[in-house]
Design a protein around this motif. Structure first.
Motif, mmCIF file in Angstrom:
data_model
loop_
_atom_site.group_PDB
_atom_site.id
_atom_site.type_symbol
_atom_site.label_atom_id
_atom_site.label_comp_id
_atom_site.label_asym_id
_atom_site.label_seq_id
_atom_site.Cartn_x
_atom_site.Cartn_y
_atom_site.Cartn_z
ATOM 1 N N THR A 25 0.838 -1.192 0.000
ATOM 2 C CA THR A 25 0.000 0.000 0.000
ATOM 3 C C THR A 25 0.875 1.244 0.000
ATOM 4 O O THR A 25 2.061 1.202 0.338
ATOM 5 N N TYR A 26 0.247 2.349 -0.365
ATOM 6 C CA TYR A 26 0.946 3.637 -0.299
ATOM 7 C C TYR A 26 1.447 3.873 1.125
ATOM 8 O O TYR A 26 2.560 4.359 1.329
ATOM 9 N N GLY A 27 0.632 3.508 2.102
ATOM 10 C CA GLY A 27 1.015 3.669 3.508
ATOM 11 C C GLY A 27 2.175 2.778 3.908
ATOM 12 O O GLY A 27 3.050 3.196 4.676
ATOM 13 N N ASP A 28 2.171 1.534 3.433
ATOM 14 C CA ASP A 28 3.285 0.624 3.716
ATOM 15 C C ASP A 28 4.604 1.222 3.236
ATOM 16 O O ASP A 28 5.614 1.185 3.927
ATOM 17 N N ILE A 29 4.564 1.751 2.022
ATOM 18 C CA ILE A 29 5.773 2.323 1.421
ATOM 19 C C ILE A 29 6.190 3.580 2.166
ATOM 20 O O ILE A 29 7.371 3.775 2.456
ATOM 21 N N ALA A 30 5.223 4.428 2.513
ATOM 22 C CA ALA A 30 5.531 5.645 3.270
ATOM 23 C C ALA A 30 6.183 5.296 4.598
ATOM 24 O O ALA A 30 7.189 5.903 4.990
ATOM 25 N N GLU A 31 5.633 4.308 5.281
ATOM 26 C CA GLU A 31 6.192 3.907 6.572
ATOM 27 C C GLU A 31 7.610 3.370 6.407
ATOM 28 O O GLU A 31 8.521 3.744 7.152
ATOM 29 N N GLY A 42 2.054 8.564 -3.336
ATOM 30 C CA GLY A 42 1.156 8.722 -4.475
ATOM 31 C C GLY A 42 1.691 9.721 -5.479
ATOM 32 O O GLY A 42 1.660 9.483 -6.691
ATOM 33 N N TRP A 43 2.200 10.833 -4.983
ATOM 34 C CA TRP A 43 2.765 11.854 -5.868
ATOM 35 C C TRP A 43 3.966 11.299 -6.636
ATOM 36 O O TRP A 43 4.085 11.485 -7.845
#
Length: 103
Positions: A25-31, A42-43
C-alpha cells in the motif's frame, strides 16, 4: 516540506523490491521510507514510476485508482494476485517490507 531526491529514490527502491504476485500500500511504502504521509508516495508514483512495477502499489482497501483499475487489476491477476469484486485480497497479497513494524 518538499520531497527530497533521496526520498524519491528510496520510494522507487522500495517499489522495485515488491515481488511478483504481491502488493504494497501507499502507507506501507511511506512507513518503510520514513515519510509522514502516503500522499507523498502517491505523488512520486504519479510522476516517476514508468519504469517500476507501479501496478503492485495499491490503496489500503485493496482498490486500485479508478482511472487505471482495469489495467492494474489485469496485470495483478496475471501475476497470480487474488482479485475479488474489483479488490485485491490484501491478506494474501500484501508484501511486508523488512525492518518495518509491519514487516
Amino acid at each position: 516540506m518538499a520531497t527530497s531526491d533521496a526520498q524519491v529514490e528510496q520510494v522507487r527502491a522500495l517499489v522495485a523490491t515488491i515481488p511478483v504476485g504481491r502488493v504494497a500500500t501507499y502507507g506501507d511504502i511511506a512507513e518503510a521510507a520514513g515519510l509522514s504521509t502516503p500522499r507523498t508516495v502517491g505523488w512520486i508514483m504519479r510522476t516517476d514510476s514508468a519504469d517500476l512495477p507501479w501496478h503492485r502499489v495499491i490503496g489500503a482497501g485493496g482498490r486500485p485508482a479508478a482511472h487505471m483499475a482495469d489495467r492494474q487489476l489485469r496485470l495483478l491477476a496475471a501475476e497470480g494476485v487474488a482479485i475479488r469484486d474489483g479488490r485485491v485480497d490484501m491478506r494474501g497479497a500484501r508484501f511486508p517490507f523488512p525492518d518495518t513494524p509491519n514487516g
